[in-house]
Design an enzyme around this catalytic site. Structure first.
Site, short mmCIF file in Angstrom:
data_model
loop_
_atom_site.label_atom_id
_atom_site.label_comp_id
_atom_site.label_asym_id
_atom_site.label_seq_id
_atom_site.Cartn_x
_atom_site.Cartn_y
_atom_site.Cartn_z
N GLY A 39 2.46 3.02 11.06
CA GLY A 39 3.22 3.84 10.46
C GLY A 39 4.36 4.61 11.64
O GLY A 39 4.43 5.58 11.85
N HIS A 88 -9.61 1.32 5.00
CA HIS A 88 -8.55 1.41 5.74
C HIS A 88 -9.37 1.93 7.12
O HIS A 88 -9.36 3.29 6.54
CB HIS A 88 -7.88 1.86 4.81
CG HIS A 88 -5.92 1.51 5.68
ND1 HIS A 88 -6.21 3.41 6.13
CD2 HIS A 88 -4.70 0.61 5.70
CE1 HIS A 88 -4.22 2.83 6.80
NE2 HIS A 88 -4.17 1.36 6.07
N GLU A 125 -5.57 -5.34 11.98
CA GLU A 125 -4.62 -4.02 11.37
C GLU A 125 -4.77 -2.62 12.80
O GLU A 125 -5.71 -2.11 12.61
CB GLU A 125 -4.90 -2.83 10.04
CG GLU A 125 -5.05 -4.14 8.97
CD GLU A 125 -4.49 -2.74 7.91
OE1 GLU A 125 -3.37 -3.58 7.15
OE2 GLU A 125 -4.08 -1.89 8.25
N GLU A 127 -6.82 5.12 7.82
CA GLU A 127 -6.70 6.33 7.25
C GLU A 127 -8.15 6.68 6.89
O GLU A 127 -8.13 8.03 6.66
CB GLU A 127 -5.42 6.18 6.52
CG GLU A 127 -4.23 6.05 7.07
CD GLU A 127 -2.82 5.76 6.97
OE1 GLU A 127 -2.79 5.23 5.25
OE2 GLU A 127 -1.94 5.20 7.28
N LYS A 167 -0.50 4.32 -0.09
CA LYS A 167 -0.39 5.19 0.47
C LYS A 167 -0.51 6.83 -0.95
O LYS A 167 -0.73 6.17 -2.38
CB LYS A 167 -0.25 5.68 1.70
CG LYS A 167 -0.31 4.10 2.34
CD LYS A 167 0.00 4.68 4.03
CE LYS A 167 -0.54 3.29 4.26
NZ LYS A 167 -0.39 3.27 6.02
N ASN A 194 0.87 -1.02 -0.19
CA ASN A 194 0.32 0.06 0.42
C ASN A 194 0.30 1.07 0.37
O ASN A 194 1.55 1.45 1.31
CB ASN A 194 -0.70 -0.37 0.55
CG ASN A 194 -1.68 1.13 1.96
OD1 ASN A 194 -1.23 2.12 -0.15
ND2 ASN A 194 -2.32 1.35 2.24
N SER A 246 3.16 -1.62 10.65
CA SER A 246 4.88 -1.66 10.99
C SER A 246 5.65 -3.08 10.38
O SER A 246 5.99 -3.20 11.07
CB SER A 246 5.11 -0.56 12.48
OG SER A 246 5.40 0.00 12.41
#
Ligand code: PGA
Length: 260
Positions: free
Chosen positions: A183, A99, A177, A101, A9, A7, A224
């Protein structure tokens, strides 16, 4: 099958860099995936999909193109949105849905995730459905899923899978996740990720009354992941990864894909 889903992003900014990133990753991955039980999916930003697609190796069916989101309608007056049919037509086989985010910055809700999931399935895309808790401390000392995490996962899965049939369920790839791990450089412990993945299977088994089906569904880990910690998750029994930061470093990404 083990999945390695990159991904990217909102990276990189320039199309030349996106191409260079793809080419570098492909060079390393190519020899690792052929004939193996591995699937690599590259999810660049929408605007780079077409160009990346033209760089795809002919006839290789172990590396696929994916998108990071899609809209729930096929076409119409939805300014700024991207239809799952457009993605399919462009050569995408996968799409990330829900996701964290997108929940944080894009107003994604359980309802929109459910609609997107259905639209993606209808367009014959394989959705990668993300679920996970926001806060840490979700496991007890023995690595068992705590009540709070159980509740979050149940709510997210129930909402996302509303009215999705058993037959289409098998097209979905699930990804655990934990938001606190995304991150941050702090990954979940592999055993904890395994507990969460087993809990995800249990919820699906309850929802569909089919333990065998739930056992066969792929459940990945994301948060991560890097070349140093990835092996632990595979050894624990996870079915692969959703990889953010490390997918922007071709050497790192290739190392992860090379793990057995
Ligand atoms: P990260 O992202 O690897 O950069 O933590 C993972 C994800 O967003 O799924």
């Amino acid at each position: 099958m083990v999945y390695f889903i990159a991904n990217w992003k909102m990276n990189p900014v320039r199309i030349e860099d996106a191409e260079a990133l793809f080419t570098a990753a492909l060079k390393g991955i190519d020899r690792l995936v052929l004939g193996k039980d591995k699937t690599v999916v590259i999810c660049p930003p929408f605007v780079f999909l077409e160009r990346i697609k033209t760089n795809f190796p002919e006839g290789k069916r172990a590396i696929f193109l994916g998108a990071q989101d899609c809209f729930w309608e096929e076409k119409g007056a939805f300014t700024g949105e991207v239809s799952p049919l457009m993605l399919k037509g462009m050569g995408c086989d996968y799409v990330i849905i829900g996701h964290s985010e997108r929940k944080q910055y894009g107003g994604e809700t359980e309802e929109t995730i459910n609609r997107k999931l259905k639209a993606a399935l209808k367009a014959r895309l394989n959705p990668v459905l993300c679920v996970g808790e926001r806060s840490r401390d979700s496991f007890d000392d023995e690595g068992k899923v705590q009540w709070g995490l159980g509740l979050v996962l149940r709510e997210q899965l129930q909402g996302a899978l509303r009215d999705i049939s058993k037959t289409t369920l098998t097209k979905i790839i699930f990804s655990y996740e934990p938001v606190w791990a995304i991150g941050t450089g702090v990954a979940a412990a592999p055993d904890d990720a395994l507990s969460a993945s087993m809990f995800i299977r249990k919820i699906i088994a309850d929802l569909y009354g089919d333990r065998e089906l739930a056992r066969r569904l792929p459940v990945l880990y994301g948060g991560s992941v890097d070349a140093a910690n990835a092996a632990g998750f595979l050894q624990a029994g996870l079915d692969g990864f959703l990889i953010g930061g490390a997918s922007l470093e071709p050497r790192e990404f290739v190392k992860i894909v090379g793990l057995n």
